[in-house]
Design a protein around this motif. Structure first.
Motif, mmCIF file in Angstrom:
data_model
loop_
_atom_site.group_PDB
_atom_site.id
_atom_site.type_symbol
_atom_site.label_atom_id
_atom_site.label_comp_id
_atom_site.label_asym_id
_atom_site.label_seq_id
_atom_site.Cartn_x
_atom_site.Cartn_y
_atom_site.Cartn_z
ATOM 1 N N ALA A 114 27.964 18.025 -32.210
ATOM 2 C CA ALA A 114 28.802 16.866 -31.876
ATOM 3 C C ALA A 114 28.008 15.567 -32.033
ATOM 4 C CB ALA A 114 29.307 16.999 -30.451
ATOM 5 N N SER A 115 26.744 15.593 -31.600
ATOM 6 C CA SER A 115 25.925 14.368 -31.700
ATOM 7 C C SER A 115 25.670 14.014 -33.160
ATOM 8 C CB SER A 115 24.584 14.573 -31.000
ATOM 9 O OG SER A 115 24.784 14.979 -29.685
ATOM 10 N N ARG A 146 24.314 14.718 -16.582
ATOM 11 C CA ARG A 146 25.378 13.789 -17.007
ATOM 12 C C ARG A 146 26.377 14.484 -17.913
ATOM 13 N NH1 ARG A 146 21.175 10.171 -17.658
ATOM 14 N NH2 ARG A 146 21.106 10.425 -19.915
ATOM 15 N N MET A 200 26.023 2.920 -30.003
ATOM 16 C CA MET A 200 26.313 4.357 -30.081
ATOM 17 C C MET A 200 25.176 5.170 -29.466
ATOM 18 S SD MET A 200 26.547 6.921 -33.279
ATOM 19 C CE MET A 200 27.840 6.231 -34.249
ATOM 20 N N SER A 245 29.002 9.919 -38.604
ATOM 21 C CA SER A 245 30.287 9.230 -38.782
ATOM 22 C C SER A 245 30.071 7.751 -39.106
ATOM 23 C CB SER A 245 31.134 9.382 -37.521
ATOM 24 O OG SER A 245 30.528 8.683 -36.440
ATOM 25 N N HIS A 246 28.949 7.218 -38.645
ATOM 26 C CA HIS A 246 28.651 5.809 -38.957
ATOM 27 C C HIS A 246 28.603 5.598 -40.470
ATOM 28 C CE1 HIS A 246 26.668 1.876 -38.836
ATOM 29 N NE2 HIS A 246 25.896 2.345 -39.808
ATOM 30 N N MET A 296 26.182 20.706 -28.532
ATOM 31 C CA MET A 296 25.758 19.323 -28.305
ATOM 32 C C MET A 296 25.205 18.711 -29.596
ATOM 33 S SD MET A 296 22.873 17.846 -25.751
ATOM 34 C CE MET A 296 21.556 18.796 -26.453
ATOM 35 N N ALA A 343 19.861 14.181 -18.399
ATOM 36 C CA ALA A 343 20.846 14.134 -19.476
ATOM 37 C C ALA A 343 21.806 15.318 -19.366
ATOM 38 C CB ALA A 343 20.133 14.142 -20.827
ATOM 39 N N VAL A 359 22.962 13.000 -23.927
ATOM 40 C CA VAL A 359 22.097 13.478 -25.014
ATOM 41 C C VAL A 359 20.674 13.030 -24.703
ATOM 42 C CG1 VAL A 359 21.620 13.409 -27.484
ATOM 43 C CG2 VAL A 359 23.978 13.310 -26.664
ATOM 44 N N ARG A 406 32.804 18.244 -26.128
ATOM 45 C CA ARG A 406 32.085 18.978 -27.189
ATOM 46 C C ARG A 406 30.591 18.992 -26.898
ATOM 47 N NH1 ARG A 406 35.910 17.132 -31.641
ATOM 48 N NH2 ARG A 406 37.040 19.051 -32.081
ATOM 49 N N LEU A 407 30.064 17.836 -26.432
ATOM 50 C CA LEU A 407 28.633 17.782 -26.091
ATOM 51 C C LEU A 407 28.305 18.844 -25.051
ATOM 52 C CD1 LEU A 407 27.601 14.028 -25.614
ATOM 53 C CD2 LEU A 407 26.957 15.546 -27.468
ATOM 54 N N ARG A 428 31.878 5.668 -42.223
ATOM 55 C CA ARG A 428 32.626 4.419 -42.004
ATOM 56 C C ARG A 428 31.978 3.250 -42.736
ATOM 57 N NH1 ARG A 428 37.361 3.410 -40.292
ATOM 58 N NH2 ARG A 428 36.823 1.903 -38.672
ATOM 59 N N SER A 466 32.651 4.597 -34.974
ATOM 60 C CA SER A 466 32.856 5.281 -36.246
ATOM 61 C C SER A 466 33.657 6.575 -36.104
ATOM 62 C CB SER A 466 31.501 5.554 -36.887
ATOM 63 O OG SER A 466 30.622 6.092 -35.930
ATOM 64 N N LEU A 467 34.018 6.941 -34.861
ATOM 65 C CA LEU A 467 34.848 8.137 -34.660
ATOM 66 C C LEU A 467 36.264 7.721 -34.294
ATOM 67 C CD1 LEU A 467 32.481 10.457 -32.548
ATOM 68 C CD2 LEU A 467 32.899 10.506 -35.008
ATOM 69 N N ARG A 523 23.170 4.236 -27.177
ATOM 70 C CA ARG A 523 23.223 4.101 -25.726
ATOM 71 C C ARG A 523 24.325 4.974 -25.147
ATOM 72 N NH1 ARG A 523 24.734 -0.616 -21.394
ATOM 73 N NH2 ARG A 523 25.941 0.897 -20.272
ATOM 74 N N THR A 524 25.469 4.978 -25.799
ATOM 75 C CA THR A 524 26.572 5.793 -25.297
ATOM 76 C C THR A 524 26.198 7.271 -25.317
ATOM 77 O OG1 THR A 524 28.111 4.160 -26.130
ATOM 78 C CG2 THR A 524 29.024 6.311 -25.628
ATOM 79 N N LEU A 525 25.580 7.699 -26.404
ATOM 80 C CA LEU A 525 25.169 9.106 -26.496
ATOM 81 C C LEU A 525 24.200 9.457 -25.374
ATOM 82 C CD1 LEU A 525 24.669 9.506 -30.360
ATOM 83 C CD2 LEU A 525 26.402 10.607 -28.973
ATOM 84 N N ARG A 526 23.265 8.535 -25.133
ATOM 85 C CA ARG A 526 22.302 8.792 -24.048
ATOM 86 C C ARG A 526 23.038 8.861 -22.721
ATOM 87 N NH1 ARG A 526 18.733 10.080 -22.758
ATOM 88 N NH2 ARG A 526 17.090 8.660 -22.158
ATOM 89 N N PHE A 541 34.802 14.029 -27.389
ATOM 90 C CA PHE A 541 33.370 13.955 -27.662
ATOM 91 C C PHE A 541 32.499 14.568 -26.558
ATOM 92 C CE2 PHE A 541 29.257 11.825 -28.110
ATOM 93 C CZ PHE A 541 28.973 12.220 -29.399
ATOM 94 N N ALA A 576 27.488 14.818 -35.694
ATOM 95 C CA ALA A 576 28.749 14.343 -36.290
ATOM 96 C C ALA A 576 28.964 12.874 -35.946
ATOM 97 C CB ALA A 576 29.902 15.188 -35.782
ATOM 98 N N ALA A 577 28.650 12.518 -34.685
ATOM 99 C CA ALA A 577 28.820 11.113 -34.284
ATOM 100 C C ALA A 577 27.874 10.209 -35.068
ATOM 101 C CB ALA A 577 28.554 10.973 -32.791
#
Lengths: 222, 798
Positions: free
Chosen positions: B4-5, A81, B251, B11-12, B1, A78, B260, A109-110, B15, A97-98, B253-256, A106, B7-8
């Protein structure tokens, strides 16, 4: 930058174990771009996922920017990546949602490398400067893919992995997005490994490799 | 990290504020109802503890006069003769229990809370009879200030409500009992100088019956209701969290994919949920405080009426239930989110990003769920057949309710499939209606399960209360057959009354009783006259032939149902009694009494308990003469108001106690139904966004938005009504378990179950209303949607 050596990968299916990659080797130097073409099911995306550390090899070795993936656990992969790789998916995979601005910044920032100036430059170069407050659902497909490319480049990764980045776009939009991506990758000094069906798009990259039935069957030099 | 994670992830919710609101509301409601019940229980238990500590003197042996008259002068004589005794004067005034003690001679073992707090000045005031101690909440009650006029009441938090602790001199003044003493407390730490002088007897302290033990069943029932409401609320939470997990799957999956780690992601989701749990938990505890404050007066009245327990009607904030409430909110959230959290923790980075249908939607899962449900129903049957005790009763209830809830989606799917097959002949719209209902089922099944539980609880408790009311009213008519009940103050007055009454009424029936141990438990033995009043009316559940003759001859005893069940005494069994054992010739119902009781003939009673004086009488006379006779008795004999009670008065009081007893469960029932309606609303609102792709094609093919909204409304009402159909047998089964298992274990008596079809109509109306109200807003929203929103469904197709 990228060394793939004798990589093998199989998946269990109802019919038994199916070999997807049967000993693939390739190298990619820093700043180079490489197109990976092949039929559906030839193993292109699998190879990309293995390089990204999203999946593990059955055999062989992969190293990215000097780091061997085999010795890394989930956390290490991870981290790799996050810090060294930028991913661009066919389905965009933006965070719904962002807003556009937050999506663009994003991954940077990570990785703890958010550069406001570079992000602004990316937004302008990708034609997104006026769309920063919009949400993904309010964008067209081409616009969403441009956000995804910007997100991948924002952290200035050493390697960009793109899986059919224009596969969901019409030809004109695809060409435009491709042009932007190649220009920005070059400007960022990153390497690019791109999976595509399109021979026309593949021809725009430095090198091309063709995968057939899990093996690199054809090497085409530019 | 992490920032930001997080916050993501958050954010759900920004919304989808409605989803967040539903999650928080469900959790707050669940916690609120649970902690409300816990607050009531905590308040009551604190009152019992206070009662037990202040009544320390009740734990001491005491000396009383055989003629009922004991004086301060007698106390002084005994004290001078070396007797380690202390005077106690007890009585009631304006609803207050006045307790007069003499602090200087009071034995240490007679705990007197509040006393140690007095400074030397206050102690002087207390001893001078100018200062009295009262529980703080009692001070504010109407009439208390007037009753204590001229005295300085000081708040003593350890005293039970409605109790005044005073120096014996002040108590004498308050009670108008100058020079009188109720009893002399014996100091257990000092030996007695010799045998008791004549005219006095030693009363051994009866072991405290333990209000907490007596009322445990009541509180357990309340807790069970609180838990049911909590479970229904958690269904809302589960629905909201489940949907949020599904919507955020891409989301995750995208984060992973963006780097993350799975552990970090799982940890962040857990932290996010715990944050919500604590926020909602705090709201819930506040809500619980409101619920408890609203219900506590009824609970206090119930406990007072049923068990004689004095519980203040005012609520105190207690750290215990606040922490427990927050703990339940966290536990409930984790239980509701467990499956989703586990998936996030184990999510491979290449997991499918397509939002799959809810786990419950999958046919295989539904089948597994139904099998689990059937398993639980079987376990409930097992607990019914082989278990014993109150917990077995609750295990049956839990298995029954949870099992039925798990079976419901599978059952509904079968019914809808059958209806869909029949609808094919009625046209394409009808076919679509049923097919769409089946498609909606997975998303709604959690809400429908919650509705099923709430409706079944309504039927079950309604049937139990109704059966109780019908039986209790009839039982009161039988048990209170005499028209007037009279209590004399002294044996001499009793004798005069009897002599005067005998020529003027149809019958004077003496009532005598004594407290004693019945098979190891504190209970009462009554002696009754041989009279047609008892033979014709007494509510016998079972009896041997010629039961009344045997009882009159002193050759047999009657026992109440509680004693029969607890001791396993059937007809013909031998009951150990003071003065010799007797065979049991009959068992009678004795609702509302938690203690064992036995009845023997009047003469046999006199022989066995010669010290018990006849002070009470039941009078038989024409109903039209009751009022006149009562007036004459008060005038002729100067009887106090409370010495004469007519049958109608006792019945009205008993029924009032009864109604208040069930007012609390009724309120909890209604709240649970409201929570279930909210669960449906939560599910429908969260589903409404995903409905557009299903509805837009039908709209495009020529159905109006109003028509679609109407069909949506009808579909939800139909699903709610189908749930009500399933809830009816479940509710009746619940009522049967409550009446035949839980009540028997908790109270010791069993009531015949009665059916109330009129209430079932109300059930269907309530279900339809809950479904209709929940579906109304989403339907109106659909009706008002701009056509552009519906068109976007097609535009977004790529």
């Amino acid at each position: 930058m990228l060394h793939v050596n004798d990589v093998r990968k199989s998946y269990p299916t109802a019919e038994g174990l199916v070999s997807v990659l049967a000993g693939v080797s390739l190298d990619l130097d820093a700043g180079q771009s490489l197109a990976l073409t092949g039929e559906s099911g030839s193993g292109k995306s699998t190879l990309l996922h293995l390089v990204a550390g999203l999946d593990a090899v059955d055999g062989g070795t992969i190293s990215v920017a000097g780091t061997a993936l085999e010795g890394l656990d989930d956390k290490g992969r991870a981290e790799l990546r996050r810090d060294r790789i930028g991913l661009v998916f066919q389905q965009f995979n933006l965070i719904p949602s962002l807003d556009v601005g937050a999506n663009l910044a994003f991954q940077a920032r990570l990785a703890g490398r958010h550069d406001r100036g570079w992000s602004t430059h990316l937004a302008e170069a990708l034609g997104l400067a006026g769309l920063l407050n919009r949400y993904p659902e309010q964008l067209s497909g081409g616009q969403q893919q441009r956000v995804a490319i910007g997100r991948a480049l924002a952290a200035r990764p050493a390697l960009i992995l793109a899986d059919e980045p224009t596969g969901n776009l019409d030809e004109a939009s695809g060409d435009a997005v491709m042009g932007l991506m190649l220009g920005l990758v070059a400007k960022a000094g990153a390497s690019l490994l791109m999976v595509t069906h399109s021979e026309r798009l593949a021809a725009r990259l430095d090198r091309r490799l063709h995968l057939r039935a899990g093996r690199l069957s054809d090497r085409v030099q530019p | 990290m992490i920032r930001a994670s997080l916050a993501a992830l958050l954010s759900h919710w920004w919304r989808h504020p409605l989803q967040l609101a539903m999650l928080l509301a469900g959790l707050a409601l669940a916690t609120g109802l649970w902690s409300g019940v816990q607050a009531i229980n905590a308040e009551a238990r604190a009152a019992y503890t206070r009662a037990e500590t202040v009544l320390g003197q009740d734990q001491l042996d005491r000396i009383v006069a055989t003629d009922g008259r004991l004086t301060v002068a007698r106390f002084a004589e005994l004290r001078q003769a070396g007797w380690p005794v202390s005077p106690l004067l007890e009585g009631r005034r304006a609803g207050l229990r006045i307790l007069g003690v003499e602090p200087l001679t009071l034995p240490r073992a007679a705990a007197v809370p509040g006393m140690p707090m007095l400074g030397s000045d206050d102690l002087g005031e207390f001893l001078a009879g100018r200062l009295v101690l009262v529980a703080p909440e009692t001070l504010d009650r109407p009439g208390v200030a007037e009753a204590l006029a001229g005295l300085k009441p000081q708040a003593a938090p350890d005293l039970p409500p409605m109790t005044v602790l005073a120096d014996i001199a002040a108590a004498e003044t308050l009670l108008g009992a100058r020079g009188e003493v109720t009893a002399l407390l014996i100091d257990p730490g000092r030996p007695l100088p010799g045998p008791l002088p004549s005219g006095l007897e030693r009363r051994v302290a009866v072991a405290d019956q333990g209000l907490a033990r007596l009322t445990d069943s009541f509180h357990l029932n309340l807790t069970a209701f609180g838990f049911l409401a909590f479970a229904v609320g958690i269904f809302i939470v589960h629905a909201a969290i489940g949907l949020a997990f599904e919507q955020r799957r891409p989301m995750f999956r995208t984060l992973r994919a963006l780097g993350v780690p799975a552990r970090t992601l799982g940890g962040l989701v857990l932290a996010e949920l715990l944050g919500f749990a604590l926020i909602a938990g705090l709201f819930g505890v506040g809500l619980g405080y409101g619920v408890a404050a609203a219900l506590l007066p009824d609970v206090a009245a119930t406990l007072g009426g049923l068990y004689g327990a004095a519980v203040p009607g005012v609520l105190e904030l207690r750290a215990g239930w606040i922490v427990a409430g927050l703990g339940m909110a966290v536990a409930g959230t984790l239980a509701a989110a467990g499956q989703g959290l586990w998936q996030v923790w184990r999510l491979p980075p290449l997991a499918s990003a397509t939002p799959r249908a809810w786990a419950v939607a999958a046919g295989a899962t539904r089948r597994l769920q139904a099998l689990c449900g059937l398993g639980l129903l079987t376990l409930a049957g097992g607990a019914l057949g082989f278990g014993s005790g109150l917990w077995a009763g609750f295990a049956v209830l839990a298995g029954l309710l949870l099992g039925a809830a798990l079976v419901l989606p599978g059952l509904m799917a079968l019914v809808l499939a059958a209806a869909g097959a029949r609808a094919r002949a009625r046209g394409v719209l009808s076919q679509w209606f049923w097919a769409d209902a089946r498609q909606q089922l997975p998303g709604l099944s959690l809400a429908l399960m919650a509705l099923l539980l709430a409706l079944a609880a309504n039927v079950g408790v309604g049937t139990m209360v109704g059966s109780f009311r019908a039986t209790f009213t009839g039982w009161l008519d039988q048990r209170l057959a005499s028209e007037l009940y009279l209590t004399a103050e002294t044996p001499a007055e009793a004798a005069r009354l009897r002599e005067w009454l005998e020529p003027r009424v149809l019958a004077v029936l003496p009532i005598v009783s004594t407290e004693t141990n019945l098979l190891g438990q504190p209970g009462d033995i009554y002696g009754i006259a041989d009279h047609a009043t008892y033979r014709d009316h007494w509510p016998l559940l079972s009896a041997l032939p010629e039961v009344w003759e045997a009882v009159a001859r002193g050759e047999a005893a009657l026992i109440n149902e509680q004693l029969s069940r607890r001791a396993g005494l059937g007809l013909g069994a031998v009951l150990d009694l003071p003065g010799g054992a007797l065979p049991v010739a009959g068992v009678y119902s004795d609702y509302g009494n938690p203690s064992p009781q036995a009845i023997i003939g009047l003469e046999a009673f006199g022989t066995r308990f010669p010290e018990v004086q006849v002070l009470r009488f039941a009078l038989r006379l024409p109903a039209t003469e009751v009022e006149a006779l009562a007036t004459i008795l008060r005038a002729e004999f100067g009887l106090r108001e409370t010495a004469i009670v007519d049958q109608a008065g006792i019945k009205a009081f008993s029924l009032r106690v009864f109604e208040r007893t069930f007012a609390v469960t009724g309120a909890l029932n209604t709240l649970t139904l409201a929570v279930a309606a909210l669960a449906m609303l939560a599910s429908l609102v969260t589903l409404s966004a995903s409905r557009l792709p299903q509805l837009a094609p039908v709209w495009a093919m020529g159905l109006t938005q109003a028509g679609l909204a109407g069909l949506d409304l009808a579909r939800t009402v139909m699903l709610a009504l189908l749930t009500a159909v399933a809830a009816l047998p479940l509710g009746l089964a619940l009522a049967w378990v409550l009446l035949a298992v839980v009540n028997v274990e908790a109270f010791g008596w069993r009531l015949p179950m009665q059916a109330f079809p009129g209430d079932w109509l109300w059930l269907f109306a309530a279900a339809g209303l809950a479904g209709g109200l929940a579906a109304l807003w989403p339907a109106v929203t659909l009706m008002r949607r701009r056509p552009a929103d519906l068109l976007r469904v097609f535009a977004n197709e790529r």
